[in-house]
Design a protein around this motif. Structure first.
Motif, PDB file in Angstrom:
ATOM      1  N   ASP A  72      -2.960 -15.818  -4.533  1.00 15.37           N
ATOM      2  CA  ASP A  72      -3.307 -17.239  -4.433  1.00 15.37           C
ATOM      3  C   ASP A  72      -2.406 -17.909  -3.405  1.00 15.37           C
ATOM      4  O   ASP A  72      -1.286 -17.447  -3.157  1.00 15.37           O
TER       5      ASP A  72
ATOM      6  N   ASP B 121      -7.815 -18.642  -3.459  1.00 18.65           N
ATOM      7  CA  ASP B 121      -7.640 -17.435  -4.274  1.00 18.65           C
ATOM      8  C   ASP B 121      -8.241 -16.273  -3.475  1.00 18.65           C
ATOM      9  O   ASP B 121      -9.454 -16.177  -3.336  1.00 18.65           O
TER      10      ASP B 121
ATOM     11  N   ASP C 287      -9.035 -19.616 -10.633  1.00 15.97           N
ATOM     12  CA  ASP C 287      -9.650 -19.174 -11.888  1.00 15.97           C
ATOM     13  C   ASP C 287      -8.663 -18.515 -12.838  1.00 15.97           C
ATOM     14  O   ASP C 287      -8.989 -18.300 -14.004  1.00 15.97           O
ATOM     15  N   GLY C 288      -7.466 -18.224 -12.355  1.00 18.30           N
ATOM     16  CA  GLY C 288      -6.430 -17.697 -13.257  1.00 18.30           C
ATOM     17  C   GLY C 288      -6.035 -18.708 -14.319  1.00 18.30           C
ATOM     18  O   GLY C 288      -5.511 -18.334 -15.375  1.00 18.30           O
TER      19      GLY C 288
ATOM     20  N   ASP D  15      -4.505 -13.036 -14.546  1.00 20.38           N
ATOM     21  CA  ASP D  15      -4.760 -13.216 -13.111  1.00 20.38           C
ATOM     22  C   ASP D  15      -3.657 -14.123 -12.561  1.00 20.38           C
ATOM     23  O   ASP D  15      -2.895 -14.729 -13.320  1.00 20.38           O
TER      24      ASP D  15
HETATM   25 MN    MN Z   1      -8.188 -15.392  -9.252  1.00 19.87          MN
END
Ligand code: MN
Length: 387
Positions: free
Chosen positions: A20, A33, A182-183, A221
């Motif tokens: 990221d 990302d 999205d982590g 993630d």
């Molecule tokens: Mn990710």
């Protein structure tokens, strides 16, 4: 309105590297990302944000065009460097413009607005499962547990062009914006995000608390968040690079702020008592230097707006500039080298002079020519006669 900004990023508890990146450069903010093997992900996300940052500094184009250029930068690097071939990145950027915030978005990072303790998702995930939900193939619940929930339908740097979602939010004092990868959202619910944003009035504390919560929930993630608080006051004027605290960040590849390159011409103060001729000479030097600078800037400006299709490394390629050189200086550079063999194209009468360059009005036109060549070449008999 002014922006109080804070960011936090963490590798998480499972991944080995952090792919990221984020950009805090008031009034421009972004998260990205990256994806792709062999460090491709971190190269993609940091290159995208570096490009965005540089173009923003130069005041070149609007946000949408800057994101398109960032897309090209990642795509071209991925075409030319086999170690990072196929890399890509998400990008969610917010540009504060006084009473409004402009958002540009590609991929499955997200932008949220917290207003009066209510959380609103501003962006749409460009994922396969989101599309399947929209088409009624699977339910929301199935989407959340779907094994392919991170498969993207759109990403930056995987094609010559990318479709960028753009939206404008009318902001109010007290609003809080969140940009995140999205982590964060794969680990904690929107309700949990809302509670943390409401419960932590300090901007940095809120960013840190979000990352901690994602880690406590498993941290499978990389996690990156940018929190923006809209407060009373004068907005930051972003393009004066001298006073901009630039901090594009990648954990392992910190980005240097581009140096100021604006030529400033002002007459030097002249000590009294010097003769008129000396003063005149000074004025003339300033005039000549000024004309040269304007000439060079003008030439650069002109060349940047010229496009043509030609040959590079025996492939059909899109060039920026004009197909010539002056005093040993090439006035062009390759923007995209395609996989179309130049000799196949040149075997067609229409493209016999490809080597000399086919001029195009703009980039779209150049790409249209390439597409035409591609389909014409595809129609050639398999056994192309060798010259
Ligand atoms: Mn990710």
């Amino acid at each position: 309105m002014r922006v109080i900004a804070a960011a936090a990023t963490d590798v998480g508890r499972v991944r080995e590297g952090n792919e990221d990146s984020y950009l805090l450069e008031d009034p421009l903010f972004a998260v990205a990302d990256g994806m792709g093997g062999h460090r491709g992900g971190e190269v993609a996300s940091s290159l995208a944000l570096e490009t965005l940052q540089t173009l923003f500094h130069q005041g070149s184009g609007d946000l949408d065009e800057q994101v398109q250029e960032a897309n090209r930068a990642v795509f071209e690097k991925s075409m030319h460097d086999r170690r990072v071939a196929g890399m890509g990145t998400t990008l969610t950027a917010a540009l504060a413009e006084g009473e409004r915030v402009r958002i540009a978005h590609v991929g499955d990072s997200r932008a949220y607005l917290l207003r009066r303790a209510e959380l609103h998702l501003l962006t749409e995930d460009h994922t396969l499962v989101r599309r399947m939900v929209a088409e009624g193939e699977i339910s929301e619940e199935e989407a959340e547990a779907h094994p392919q929930r991170s498969v993207l339908t759109r990403a930056l740097g995987v094609d010559m062009w990318v479709d960028v979602d753009e939206l404008v939010v009318e902001v109010e004092q007290g609003d809080r914006l969140l940009l995140c990868t999205d982590g964060l959202t794969a680990m904690i619910s929107d309700e949990r995000i809302r509670q943390i944003l409401v419960g932590q009035p300090d901007t940095q504390a809120a960013a840190d608390a979000l990352v901690s919560a994602a880690n406590e929930a498993g941290g499978v993630d990389n996690i990156t968040v940018v929190v923006l608080d809209l407060a009373e006051g004068e907005p930051h004027r972003g393009t004066s690079s001298a006073e901009t605290a630039a901090s594009a960040h990648h954990p392992s590849a910190p980005v240097r702020a581009p140096s100021a390159t604006h030529p400033v011409l002002r007459p030097a103060p002249k000590p009294p008592g010097h003769g008129r001729s000396l003063r005149m000479a000074g004025v003339w030097v300033a005039v000549v230097v000024g004309a040269l600078v304007i000439g060079l800037v003008g030439l650069r400006f002109y060349l940047d707006r010229q496009w043509y299709v030609g040959v590079a490394e025996e492939h059909v390629a899109i060039y920026r500039g004009i197909p010539t050189e002056v005093a040993g200086f090439q006035l062009h550079h390759v923007v995209v080298e395609t996989a179309i063999p130049a000799d196949a194209a040149q075997s067609l009468t229409l493209y016999r002079d490809l080597q000399q360059g086919i001029t195009a009005a703009d980039r779209h036109a150049a790409e249209a020519i390439v597409e035409q060549i591609r389909s014409d070449v595809a129609r050639l008999p398999v056994e192309t006669p060798q010259p």
